[in-house]
Write a protein that holds these residues in place. Structure first.
Motif, mmCIF file in Angstrom:
data_model
loop_
_atom_site.group_PDB
_atom_site.id
_atom_site.type_symbol
_atom_site.label_atom_id
_atom_site.label_comp_id
_atom_site.label_asym_id
_atom_site.label_seq_id
_atom_site.Cartn_x
_atom_site.Cartn_y
_atom_site.Cartn_z
ATOM 1 N N ALA A 1 -6.260 -6.271 3.878
ATOM 2 C CA ALA A 1 -6.622 -7.651 4.186
ATOM 3 C C ALA A 1 -6.290 -7.970 5.637
ATOM 4 N N LEU A 2 -7.150 -8.748 6.297
ATOM 5 C CA LEU A 2 -6.900 -9.179 7.664
ATOM 6 C C LEU A 2 -6.145 -10.500 7.628
ATOM 7 N N ARG B 1 -12.336 -3.975 6.395
ATOM 8 C CA ARG B 1 -11.610 -4.697 5.351
ATOM 9 C C ARG B 1 -11.825 -4.078 3.975
ATOM 10 N N TYR C 1 -16.690 -5.814 8.154
ATOM 11 C CA TYR C 1 -16.393 -5.831 6.723
ATOM 12 C C TYR C 1 -15.901 -4.468 6.251
#
Length: 216
Positions: free
Chosen positions: A204-205, A190, A187
Motif C-alpha cells: 500500500a502507498l 501497488r 497501479y
C-alpha cells in the motif's frame, strides 16, 4: 544468467529458438524438467505459494506444464503461483498463463538496462515478445511492478518510466505495443501485495506500509 560484467546475459535464457551470437544451445534449465515438475507439484500439494524463474519461452513451457499438472492433481483456490520475469512469452503462453491463474512478474527496468542485449539476442520479431505487459493486462492477468533489485535500479519511478516508454539504453524501441499507461504502471507498483500470500499491509502507498519495491 549473468555475463562477465555481472549483468544478465539474455542470450543464455532457455528459449525455443536458439539465440544469436556465440550462444547456439538456446539456453539452460537450472533443473531437469522432471525434477522441476516434482518440486512444483509437491510444493503446491503442501499448500505453498510457488515462485519460479523463467526467462526464455522454452523454460516457460516447462513451468506451465508443471503448474497445470499441480492444479489438476491437487485443486486449490487463491493460489497465486508466480513466474518471475516471463522474459519471452508467445500469445499462446500469455493465454495459458491467464487460464491457469498464474501471475507473471516482468521487470520494466530490464527494458532499458538490458534491452539492447535482449534485442541483439532475440532479433526484431522475437524481441516483440520480450517482457510483455499490455498483453497480460488485456488477458486479465495481475501485472505487478517488480524491480528485481539489486540486479537493476530499485527506484519505482524508473520502472514506471520504462513500463510506459519501453526503450533500451540506446533509445531503441522494444516491444512498443506492450507499453502500458502511466496510471496502469503506477497501479502495478501497488499490486505487489496481490501477488503474494502475505499480510495485508504490504504494497500500500501509505505511511507505515511495507515497501512493495523492496519486497518484489
Amino acid at each position: 544468467m549473468r555475463d562477465r560484467g555481472g549483468r544478465r546475459d539474455d542470450r543464455e535464457r532457455h528459449g525455443l529458438v536458439p539465440a544469436g551470437g556465440r550462444h547456439r544451445l538456446g539456453g539452460l534449465l537450472a533443473f531437469e524438467r522432471e525434477q522441476l515438475r516434482r518440486y512444483i507439484v509437491e510444493a503446491h500439494r503442501c499448500g505453498w505459494q510457488v515462485a519460479t524463474h523463467a526467462i526464455g519461452d522454452a523454460a516457460l513451457n516447462a513451468l506451465l506444464e508443471a503448474y497445470e499438472e499441480a492444479g489438476r492433481s491437487h485443486p486449490r483456490v487463491d493460489v497465486r503461483h508466480r513466474i518471475e520475469h516471463a522474459g519471452v512469452a508467445s500469445d499462446a503462453q500469455v493465454a495459458r498463463i491467464a487460464e491457469l491463474g498464474l501471475i507473471p512478474v516482468p521487470q520494466g527496468r530490464f527494458l532499458s538496462e538490458t534491452g539492447d542485449g535482449l534485442l541483439a539476442a532475440l532479433g526484431p520479431e522475437r524481441g516483440k515478445l520480450a517482457y510483455r505487459m499490455r498483453s497480460f493486462l488485456d488477458a486479465g492477468v495481475v501485472l505487478p511492478g517488480s524491480s528485481d533489485a539489486p540486479v537493476v535500479a530499485s527506484d519505482p519511478l524508473l520502472s514506471i518510466h520504462d513500463m510506459v516508454n519501453r526503450r533500451t539504453a540506446s533509445g531503441a524501441p522494444i516491444g512498443p505495443d506492450e507499453a502500458v499507461t502511466a496510471r496502469e504502471a503506477l497501479y502495478a507498483t501497488r499490486s505487489v501485495r496481490r501477488t503474494r500470500c502475505t499480510r495485508s499491509g504490504s504494497g500500500a502507498l501509505s505511511p507505515g506500509a511495507c515497501s512493495p519495491t523492496s519486497q518484489s
